[in-house]
Design an enzyme around this catalytic site. Structure first.
Site, PDB file in Angstrom:
ATOM      1  N   GLU A 142      10.563  -1.698   8.645  1.00  0.00           N
ATOM      2  CA  GLU A 142      11.440  -2.039   9.756  1.00  0.00           C
ATOM      3  C   GLU A 142      12.254  -0.838  10.218  1.00  0.00           C
ATOM      4  O   GLU A 142      12.563  -0.707  11.399  1.00  0.00           O
ATOM      5  CB  GLU A 142      12.376  -3.188   9.379  1.00  0.00           C
ATOM      6  CG  GLU A 142      13.189  -3.672  10.559  1.00  0.00           C
ATOM      7  CD  GLU A 142      13.872  -5.013  10.312  1.00  0.00           C
ATOM      8  OE1 GLU A 142      14.531  -5.515  11.244  1.00  0.00           O
ATOM      9  OE2 GLU A 142      13.760  -5.551   9.202  1.00  0.00           O
ATOM     10  N   GLU A 154      10.033   1.054  12.467  1.00  0.00           N
ATOM     11  CA  GLU A 154       9.905   0.276  13.697  1.00  0.00           C
ATOM     12  C   GLU A 154      11.108   0.513  14.609  1.00  0.00           C
ATOM     13  O   GLU A 154      10.958   0.752  15.816  1.00  0.00           O
ATOM     14  CB  GLU A 154       9.788  -1.208  13.347  1.00  0.00           C
ATOM     15  CG  GLU A 154       9.654  -2.133  14.549  1.00  0.00           C
ATOM     16  CD  GLU A 154       9.676  -3.601  14.145  1.00  0.00           C
ATOM     17  OE1 GLU A 154       9.468  -4.455  15.037  1.00  0.00           O
ATOM     18  OE2 GLU A 154       9.924  -3.901  12.956  1.00  0.00           O
ATOM     19  N   CYS A 211      14.316 -10.925   8.645  1.00  0.00           N
ATOM     20  CA  CYS A 211      14.106 -11.306   7.242  1.00  0.00           C
ATOM     21  C   CYS A 211      14.691 -12.666   6.884  1.00  0.00           C
ATOM     22  O   CYS A 211      14.398 -13.192   5.815  1.00  0.00           O
ATOM     23  CB  CYS A 211      14.666 -10.235   6.313  1.00  0.00           C
ATOM     24  SG  CYS A 211      16.402  -9.871   6.572  1.00  0.00           S
ATOM     25  N   SER A 236      12.177  -8.125  15.297  1.00  0.00           N
ATOM     26  CA  SER A 236      11.316  -7.248  14.508  1.00  0.00           C
ATOM     27  C   SER A 236      10.003  -7.926  14.140  1.00  0.00           C
ATOM     28  O   SER A 236       9.957  -9.119  13.851  1.00  0.00           O
ATOM     29  CB  SER A 236      12.037  -6.821  13.225  1.00  0.00           C
ATOM     30  OG  SER A 236      11.160  -6.127  12.362  1.00  0.00           O
ATOM     31  N   LYS A 287      13.374 -20.511   2.665  1.00  0.00           N
ATOM     32  CA  LYS A 287      12.232 -19.744   2.167  1.00  0.00           C
ATOM     33  C   LYS A 287      11.086 -20.659   1.755  1.00  0.00           C
ATOM     34  O   LYS A 287       9.916 -20.253   1.769  1.00  0.00           O
ATOM     35  CB  LYS A 287      12.659 -18.862   0.992  1.00  0.00           C
ATOM     36  CG  LYS A 287      13.517 -17.667   1.376  1.00  0.00           C
ATOM     37  CD  LYS A 287      12.730 -16.660   2.189  1.00  0.00           C
ATOM     38  CE  LYS A 287      13.572 -15.452   2.563  1.00  0.00           C
ATOM     39  NZ  LYS A 287      12.838 -14.499   3.420  1.00  0.00           N
ATOM     40  N   GLU A 307       9.319 -21.050   4.949  1.00  0.00           N
ATOM     41  CA  GLU A 307       8.681 -19.802   5.369  1.00  0.00           C
ATOM     42  C   GLU A 307       7.366 -19.576   4.628  1.00  0.00           C
ATOM     43  O   GLU A 307       6.355 -19.200   5.238  1.00  0.00           O
ATOM     44  CB  GLU A 307       9.615 -18.623   5.132  1.00  0.00           C
ATOM     45  CG  GLU A 307       9.025 -17.286   5.565  1.00  0.00           C
ATOM     46  CD  GLU A 307       9.914 -16.111   5.186  1.00  0.00           C
ATOM     47  OE1 GLU A 307      10.302 -15.348   6.093  1.00  0.00           O
ATOM     48  OE2 GLU A 307      10.220 -15.945   3.986  1.00  0.00           O
ATOM     49  N   GLU A 366       0.213 -18.856   8.887  1.00  0.00           N
ATOM     50  CA  GLU A 366      -0.244 -17.501   9.237  1.00  0.00           C
ATOM     51  C   GLU A 366      -0.154 -16.523   8.072  1.00  0.00           C
ATOM     52  O   GLU A 366      -0.737 -15.436   8.117  1.00  0.00           O
ATOM     53  CB  GLU A 366       0.558 -16.955  10.429  1.00  0.00           C
ATOM     54  CG  GLU A 366       2.042 -16.738  10.179  1.00  0.00           C
ATOM     55  CD  GLU A 366       2.887 -17.905  10.626  1.00  0.00           C
ATOM     56  OE1 GLU A 366       4.037 -17.676  11.068  1.00  0.00           O
ATOM     57  OE2 GLU A 366       2.397 -19.050  10.529  1.00  0.00           O
ATOM     58  N   CYS A 400      22.616 -14.065   2.014  1.00  0.00           N
ATOM     59  CA  CYS A 400      21.806 -14.816   1.043  1.00  0.00           C
ATOM     60  C   CYS A 400      22.607 -15.248  -0.181  1.00  0.00           C
ATOM     61  O   CYS A 400      22.286 -16.255  -0.813  1.00  0.00           O
ATOM     62  CB  CYS A 400      20.622 -13.970   0.590  1.00  0.00           C
ATOM     63  SG  CYS A 400      19.608 -13.328   1.939  1.00  0.00           S
TER      64      CYS A 400
END
Length: 472
Positions: free
Chosen positions: A161, A164, A212, A232, A272, A275, A280, A442
């Site tokens: 990242e 990026e 994230c 991102s 999570k 996720e 995918e 978190c």
């Protein structure tokens, strides 16, 4: 531990139709991860103001329920319920069975925030660090257990990242169409000299949003999809860990068949769980099949097989009679998957992703070390918005200073809609925006030990939100 200790949360196994899709869920995605037990709900309405998605139905005096199609599964309602009336889906039984299978390599991947919370489930002090004891407790679960620390995956995340974001700055601010990484910079980065085409940045404008936090990502997809080009493309540390463990680590570190690797992340976050179920995320399967590492007829498998919250992990250890506080702190013969930097560790708190990215961006753009590695202005705790301006002398601009404007959204309920609106109408002053769904990041996630006071750990002395207090 806190004055009132921690409280146990009721969990339930995924129902048979949990992956059936429908509504705002694709087939395969777990839905209904958080639910309210109406028989235990006291209709106090404390949970509703904590929901960033307006997904809780009901009002003061009547039992509440969750609209699963609006829910982003962050669990903030759960950790702020004074009566433990909110329950969480758990995959602990499936993992328990895998630990008994000698042919399965069970990989535990603990997130940064877990190591400062797990001890509380066993009577330890609030925030007590248990890295070595945690590792040794996990390994005692079976001879088929491996560790791949999410801190290492976070290091991988910030590398990707960070590059990026630097590409976006070079394209949109400096005006470059390509980035030539010379020998000096390549050596510093540990790579070969390379030229990167930057034209892809045309469709990925600034400001740059982090990616994230799965609670934020689902919120964006449901309520602000127009901002997607700004987000991102880097996966979260959890989803970078998954394919890395089933490819690099399986083949080059542990020397095992990737098909036998069962990845389990240990997370402070209930989102999570969702996720990891997204269809995918099968990168390891695709890579291994395309490169002839597994047979052609191998059925598809996910990058991350299951997710345990910090609370779930504590329960798994208790079932096996293991107390991490009784384990030795020394880690014997650590493997490469257990080694990481401090840049990955600070992902566990609000502002940590930003701080790690700024360190890298400053070094690459200026060719110099930042004046200070600790960037305190971006660290968020209970402040809804953290802002900072970081002056960077850009080497490719002859040392001309570029003022990098950063923003940390500390809790989705705090100002996020306004921040998004400014981005979409072109009035945003920021170049970088970190979004953490949970206040404090978190470390105060929906999967952490529940404060015995019946409230989140942030502003723990004030369990009743102002919105509720004003309605009484």
């Amino acid at each position: 531990m806190s004055l009132f200790g921690t409280k146990r949360i009721t969990t339930f196994a995924p129902p048979k139709d949990a992956r059936s899709g429908g509504g705002t869920y694709l087939p395969g995605e777990l839905k209904g991860i958080i639910r309210i037990n109406k028989n235990r709900c006291m209709a106090c309405d404390t949970c509703r103001p904590h929901c960033p998605a307006d997904a809780i139905n009901g009002k003061l005096g009547e039992p509440h329920s969750i609209d699963v199609d609006r829910c982003i599964t962050c669990g903030q309602c759960l950790v702020n319920c004074p009566f433990q009336a909110i329950e969480q889906m758990s995959q602990i039984d499936e993992i328990y069975a895998k630990l008994k299978d000698p042919n399965t390599v069970v990989v535990f991947a603990p997130a940064p925030a877990v190591r400062v919370a797990l001890a509380e489930e066993f009577g330890g002090k609030t925030g007590e660090l248990t890295v070595g004891r945690m590792y040794n407790a996990f390994k005692k679960l079976g001879n088929n257990v491996k560790i791949y620390d999410i801190n290492l995956a976070a290091d991988q995340t910030i590398w990707e990242e960070g590059v990026e974001f630097i590409c976006k700055v070079l394209y949109h601010v400096v005006g470059l169409k390509e980035w030539k990484i010379d020998e000096e910079m390549a050596k510093a980065l540990g790579i070969e000299p390379v030229t990167i085409n930057l034209e892809w940045c045309e469709h990925h404008p600034l400001p740059h949003f982090t990616s994230c936090c799965p609670g934020w990502i689902r919120w964006m997809e449901l309520y602000a999809p127009a901002v997607r080009p700004h987000v991102s493309g880097t996966k979260s540390p959890q989803q970078i860990f998954g394919p890395s463990a089933k490819t690099w680590a399986a083949l080059d570190v542990w020397n095992v068949d990737p098909r036998n690797v069962y990845n389990v992340t240990v997370m402070p976050c209930t989102a999570k769980i969702f996720e990891a179920s997204r269809p995918e995320f099968k990168s390891a399967y695709k890579y291994l099949k395309e490169n002839g590492k597994i047979p052609e007829d191998t059925p598809p498998f996910p990058d991350v097989d299951a997710v345990l919250t910090t609370r779930d992990m504590a329960e798994l250890l208790r079932r096996n009679g293991i107390n991490p506080l009784e384990m030795p702190e020394k880690i014997e013969n650590p493997e490469p998957t257990e080694i990481y930097t401090g840049g990955g560790t600070i992902f566990g708190t609000s502002g940590g992703v930003t701080e790690a990215a700024l360190r890298m961006a400053y070094f690459v753009l200026s060719g110099e070390r930042p004046p200070k590695w600790d960037i305190y202005p971006v660290r968020g705790y209970i402040t809804g918005i953290r802002e900072a301006v970081i002056p960077i002398p850009v080497k490719l601009l002859g040392g001309k200073t570029f003022d990098l404007h950063v923003c940390v959204v500390n809790g989705n309920r705090n100002h996020l809609p306004t921040i998004v609106e400014e981005v979409l109408d072109g009035s945003s002053k920021y170049h970088w925006i970190e979004v953490m769904n949970c206040p404090g990041g978190c470390v105060d996630g929906g999967g952490q030990p529940v404060n015995g006071m019946g409230t989140g750990w942030i502003d723990g002395l004030f369990p009743i939100p102002k919105e509720v207090g004003n309605s009484i």
